[in-house]
Design a protein around this motif. Structure first.
Motif, PDB file in Angstrom:
ATOM      1  N   PRO B  95       0.815  -1.223   0.000  1.00 34.99           N
ATOM      2  CA  PRO B  95       0.000   0.000   0.000  1.00 34.99           C
ATOM      3  C   PRO B  95       0.848   1.272   0.000  1.00 34.99           C
ATOM      4  N   VAL B  96       1.968   1.256   0.716  1.00 37.33           N
ATOM      5  CA  VAL B  96       2.799   2.466   0.773  1.00 37.33           C
ATOM      6  C   VAL B  96       3.454   2.709  -0.586  1.00 37.33           C
ATOM      7  N   GLN B  97       3.935   1.649  -1.203  1.00 37.81           N
ATOM      8  CA  GLN B  97       4.541   1.799  -2.531  1.00 37.81           C
ATOM      9  C   GLN B  97       3.504   2.280  -3.546  1.00 37.81           C
ATOM     10  N   GLN B  98       2.302   1.675  -3.496  1.00 34.54           N
ATOM     11  CA  GLN B  98       1.233   2.063  -4.424  1.00 34.54           C
ATOM     12  C   GLN B  98       0.871   3.534  -4.229  1.00 34.54           C
ATOM     13  N   ALA B  99       0.819   3.956  -2.966  1.00 32.35           N
ATOM     14  CA  ALA B  99       0.457   5.346  -2.661  1.00 32.35           C
ATOM     15  C   ALA B  99       1.519   6.306  -3.186  1.00 32.35           C
ATOM     16  N   PHE B 100       2.790   5.934  -3.080  1.00 33.64           N
ATOM     17  CA  PHE B 100       3.859   6.789  -3.623  1.00 33.64           C
ATOM     18  C   PHE B 100       3.693   6.938  -5.132  1.00 33.64           C
ATOM     19  N   SER B 101       3.303   5.843  -5.780  1.00 36.58           N
ATOM     20  CA  SER B 101       3.074   5.889  -7.216  1.00 36.58           C
ATOM     21  C   SER B 101       1.864   6.771  -7.531  1.00 36.58           C
ATOM     22  N   ASP B 102       0.779   6.564  -6.787  1.00 36.70           N
ATOM     23  CA  ASP B 102      -0.463   7.327  -7.027  1.00 36.70           C
ATOM     24  C   ASP B 102      -0.239   8.836  -6.842  1.00 36.70           C
ATOM     25  N   CYS B 103       0.528   9.200  -5.808  1.00 38.28           N
ATOM     26  CA  CYS B 103       0.620  10.617  -5.415  1.00 38.28           C
ATOM     27  C   CYS B 103       1.901  11.285  -5.903  1.00 38.28           C
ATOM     28  N   HIS B 104       2.678  10.605  -6.685  1.00 36.55           N
ATOM     29  CA  HIS B 104       3.988  11.112  -7.109  1.00 36.55           C
ATOM     30  C   HIS B 104       4.846  11.497  -5.897  1.00 36.55           C
ATOM     31  N   LEU B 123       2.758   3.449   9.819  1.00 32.48           N
ATOM     32  CA  LEU B 123       1.324   3.193   9.669  1.00 32.48           C
ATOM     33  C   LEU B 123       0.879   1.972  10.478  1.00 32.48           C
ATOM     34  N   ARG B 124       1.815   1.091  10.771  1.00 34.02           N
ATOM     35  CA  ARG B 124       1.458  -0.019  11.659  1.00 34.02           C
ATOM     36  C   ARG B 124       1.187   0.522  13.059  1.00 34.02           C
ATOM     37  N   ALA B 125       2.007   1.502  13.477  1.00 34.83           N
ATOM     38  CA  ALA B 125       1.834   2.075  14.812  1.00 34.83           C
ATOM     39  C   ALA B 125       0.642   3.029  14.849  1.00 34.83           C
ATOM     40  N   ASN B 126       0.388   3.706  13.762  1.00 28.26           N
ATOM     41  CA  ASN B 126      -0.703   4.688  13.714  1.00 28.26           C
ATOM     42  C   ASN B 126      -1.401   4.570  12.355  1.00 28.26           C
ATOM     43  N   PRO B 127      -2.413   3.680  12.260  1.00 30.98           N
ATOM     44  CA  PRO B 127      -3.018   3.363  10.958  1.00 30.98           C
ATOM     45  C   PRO B 127      -3.846   4.502  10.379  1.00 30.98           C
ATOM     46  N   ASP B 128      -4.177   5.502  11.184  1.00 37.69           N
ATOM     47  CA  ASP B 128      -5.067   6.558  10.682  1.00 37.69           C
ATOM     48  C   ASP B 128      -4.511   7.934  11.073  1.00 37.69           C
ATOM     49  N   PRO B 129      -3.356   8.302  10.494  1.00 35.03           N
ATOM     50  CA  PRO B 129      -2.710   9.545  10.929  1.00 35.03           C
ATOM     51  C   PRO B 129      -3.415  10.779  10.390  1.00 35.03           C
ATOM     52  N   ALA B 158      -1.763   5.933   1.610  1.00 35.71           N
ATOM     53  CA  ALA B 158      -1.394   4.562   1.999  1.00 35.71           C
ATOM     54  C   ALA B 158      -2.280   4.082   3.145  1.00 35.71           C
ATOM     55  N   ALA B 159      -2.602   5.005   4.054  1.00 34.07           N
ATOM     56  CA  ALA B 159      -3.497   4.636   5.161  1.00 34.07           C
ATOM     57  C   ALA B 159      -4.864   4.246   4.605  1.00 34.07           C
ATOM     58  N   GLU B 160      -5.331   5.025   3.610  1.00 35.50           N
ATOM     59  CA  GLU B 160      -6.614   4.725   2.966  1.00 35.50           C
ATOM     60  C   GLU B 160      -6.585   3.353   2.302  1.00 35.50           C
ATOM     61  N   LEU B 161      -5.518   3.113   1.521  1.00 44.70           N
ATOM     62  CA  LEU B 161      -5.403   1.836   0.805  1.00 44.70           C
ATOM     63  C   LEU B 161      -5.381   0.670   1.790  1.00 44.70           C
ATOM     64  N   THR B 162      -4.689   0.869   2.915  1.00 49.37           N
ATOM     65  CA  THR B 162      -4.606  -0.213   3.897  1.00 49.37           C
ATOM     66  C   THR B 162      -5.987  -0.493   4.490  1.00 49.37           C
ATOM     67  N   ARG B 163      -6.716   0.609   4.769  1.00 48.43           N
ATOM     68  CA  ARG B 163      -8.068   0.432   5.328  1.00 48.43           C
ATOM     69  C   ARG B 163      -8.992  -0.289   4.348  1.00 48.43           C
ATOM     70  N   GLU B 164      -8.801   0.032   3.060  1.00 48.37           N
ATOM     71  CA  GLU B 164      -9.637  -0.620   2.044  1.00 48.37           C
ATOM     72  C   GLU B 164      -9.225  -2.074   1.811  1.00 48.37           C
ATOM     73  N   GLY B 165      -8.197  -2.504   2.540  1.00 49.23           N
ATOM     74  CA  GLY B 165      -7.775  -3.898   2.438  1.00 49.23           C
ATOM     75  C   GLY B 165      -6.982  -4.197   1.182  1.00 49.23           C
ATOM     76  N   ARG B 166      -6.427  -3.166   0.643  1.00 57.87           N
ATOM     77  CA  ARG B 166      -5.647  -3.317  -0.579  1.00 57.87           C
ATOM     78  C   ARG B 166      -4.186  -3.664  -0.220  1.00 57.87           C
TER      79      ARG B 166
END
Lengths: 284, 166
Positions: B95-104, B123-129, B158-166
Motif C-alpha cells: 500500500p505504501v509503494q502504491q500510494a507513492f506511485s499514485d501521489c507522485h 502506519l502499523r503504529a498509527n493506521p489513521d494519521p 497509503a493509510a486509505e489503501l490499507t483500510r480498504e484492504g488493498r
C-alpha cells in the motif's frame, strides 16, 4: 566516511563484558550506537576494541518503585517513552524523550547510553542532573553509584572510568507537591536543540518552596541552576550568570541568550502550574 | 596487519545471507555489497538523512548506524521486502509503494527506500494519521527534491489503501 578498523567483542554476561573492558584499555562500549557509530564513521573516535553489550541479559528492564524509575542500560529511548508507569511517576522523562532525535533513532538509541555519552546538547543528561539521579556502574574492581552531580566532567566527558560499564540510571520520581516542565527550540523537531530547558518546581500551600532549571545545548556540561525565589526574569538572569552561550553555524550567542530568557520563563511557568495542579489534586 | 573478520548470518527479507565481514562493516554496506540488495540507499552515513532506513525486527532503524555484525539474530526488512510476493512471477506493490506511485511521492527516488520503510512501520503504529501526524512520521527523513507535499499525501493515501484492504 567509514570507521577505522577495530576489534569486536560480544560478551554474553556482564562479567565477561567487564573482563573485556579491563583487558583492553582502549575499549569502548557499544549499546545503541546512535552517537558512537557516527563518531566512528567520521573517525572522531577510533577505539581499538568495541565491546557490544546488546546481548547482556537483564539490562533491558524499566523498574518503577516508590522512589525512582530505574532504567537498564539496554532500554531504548522509544521503550522508555512508551512505558506508562515510568511516565506517570516521573512525567519529565516522556516530556524530554519526545525531543530526543527522531523516532527511528529512538528505536535503537539507549537512554543510559545517551547519559554516559555526556553530550551537553542531549536531553537526558540534563534531565538526570536536574532530578538529582544517579548511574550505577560496574567494573572488575566492583560496583559503585555515581550521583549526577559528579558525573559530567566536561564536553562529552564523564567520570566513568574506561574499564567501567554503566548498568542502569535511576531517576527520582515526582515528590509530593512537585511539578515539571520541558521546552526546547531546534531548527527541526528532533534535531539537536539550540537551547533546551527542563524545570522542577515544588509548592507547599500554593507557595513555591523550591525551583530548579536544567539547561542543555547552551553550556559545555548539563547545567542546573537553583532559581528558588526568583520571578522568571530574575531566573533567566541567574541562569545567564552561570551560562555563556556560544556562537556556531546554527545560532549566534545573542540569539541563544534570548532563547535562555524565553524558555526559562516558559518552563518555570509551566512547571509551577504543573506543581500547583498536582498539589491541588493531591490535597483535594 | 590483516583485519579481523566475522562470519555473520543476516536474516534479510526472510532469506539468510551468510557473510564474512570486518567488524567495522556498516549494515547499510553489508546489505548493498555483501547481500546484493542495493535498494537500501546510503546518503549522509551519520544518521541524519534517513535514506538507509530499514526495519529491524519490525522497527525502523538507520542501517548506517548499525554494525552488520551486531545485526545478527535480528530480522531485517529492506525496501526489497515490502512488495507482496504473490507466489506467481509477479509481485504486488505494498500500500505504501502504491500510494507513492499514485501521489507522485517518488521524485528523484534516492530517498524513497527510507521513506517507504519508515512509513510502513509508522502506519502499523498509527493506521489513521492526521496530516500533522503524517508529517511527524516522516520528519526524520530528508528529501532533497523537497517532495514533502506529495510524500505527506502518500502517507494519507497509503493509510486509505490499507483500510480498504488493498
Amino acid at each position: 566516511m567509514k570507521p577505522a578498523p577495530f576489534a569486536y567483542r560480544r560478551p554474553e554476561t556482564v562479567e565477561e563484558a567487564l573482563e573485556a573492558l579491563a583487558r583492553e584499555p582502549g575499549a569502548k562500549v557499544l549499546a545503541g550506537g546512535q552517537s558512537l557509530v557516527p563518531l566512528l564513521s567520521m573517525r572522531l573516535a577510533s577505539p581499538g576494541t568495541l565491546v557490544d553489550v546488546n546481548r547482556l541479559p537483564g539490562l533491558d528492564q524499566v523498574t518503577v518503585s516508590d522512589d525512582e524509575v530505574r532504567v537498564g542500560a539496554l532500554v531504548r529511548h522509544a521503550d522508555l517513552l512508551a512505558h506508562a508507569p515510568a511516565g506517570e511517576r516521573q512525567p519529565l522523562l516522556a516530556m524530554a524523550l519526545a525531543h530526543v532525535a527522531h523516532a527511528t533513532i529512538r528505536n535503537r538509541g539507549t537512554t543510559v547510553g545517551s547519559i554516559v555519552h555526556a553530550d551537553a546538547a542531549a536531553e537526558m543528561p540534563t534531565v538526570l542532573a536536574l532530578l538529582g539521579g544517579s548511574v550505577e556502574v560496574a567494573s572488575v574492581r566492583g560496583r559503585r553509584t555515581i550521583a549526577a552531580a559528579d558525573l559530567f566532567a566536561g564536553p562529552l566527558e564523564s567520570t566513568i572510568a574506561a574499564d567501567e560499564l554503566a548498568l542502569s540510571a535511576g531517576f527520582p520520581v515526582l515528590g509530593p507537591g512537585e511539578g515539571v516542565g520541558f521546552a526546547e527550540v531546534a531548527r527541526r523537531h528532533g534535531d539537536y536543540a539550540l537551547c533546551g530547558v527542563a524545570g522542577l518546581v515544588r509548592v507547599e500551600d500554593d507557595a513555591v518552596t523550591e525551583a530548579r532549571l536544567g539547561y542543555l545545548s547552551v553550556a559545555d556540561v548539563p547545567t542546573v541552576v537553583d532559581v528558588t525565589g526568583c520571578d522568571p526574569a530574575e531566573a533567566a538572569a541567574r541562569a545567564l550568570e552561570r551560562i555563556e552561550p556560544g556562537d556556531d553555524i546554527h545560532a549566534s550567542a545573542a540569539y541563544r541568550a534570548q532563547l535562555v530568557k524565553v524558555l526559562t520563563r516558559r518552563v518555570l511557568t509551566a512547571a509551577t502550574d504543573d506543581a500547583r495542579s498536582r498539589d491541588a489534586r493531591r490535597t483535594g | 596487519m590483516t583485519e579481523e573478520v566475522h562470519d555473520v548470518r543476516l536474516q534479510v527479507n526472510g532469506a539468510t545471507h551468510a557473510v564474512t565481514v570486518p567488524a567495522r562493516r556498516l549494515l547499510s554496506d553489508a546489505l548493498r555489497h555483501d547481500c546484493g540488495l542495493t535498494g537500501t540507499h546510503v546518503g549522509c552515513e551519520h544518521g541524519v538523512c534517513g535514506a538507509c532506513t530499514v526495519l529491524m525486527d519490525g522497527r525502523p532503524v538507520r542501517s548506517c548506524l548499525v554494525l552488520a555484525v551486531s545485526a545478527e539474530d535480528t530480522e531485517v526488512t529492506t525496501v526489497e521486502g515490502l512488495a507482496e510476493d504473490t507466489g506467481e512471477d509477479d509481485t504486488v506493490l505494498s500500500p505504501v509503494q502504491q500510494a507513492f506511485s499514485d501521489c507522485h511521492g517518488l521524485q528523484c527516488g534516492f530517498c524513497t527506500p527510507g521513506f517507504l520503510t519508515t512509513i510502513t512501520a509508522g502506519l502499523r503504529a498509527n493506521p489513521d494519521p492526521t496530516e500533522d501526524e503524517a508529517r511527524d512520521m516522516i520528519a526524520g527523513n530528508l528529501c532533497r527534491c523537497t517532495g514533502y507535499q506529495n510524500i505527506v499525501k502518500a502517507v494519507l493515501r497509503a493509510a486509505e489503501l490499507t483500510r480498504e484492504g488493498r
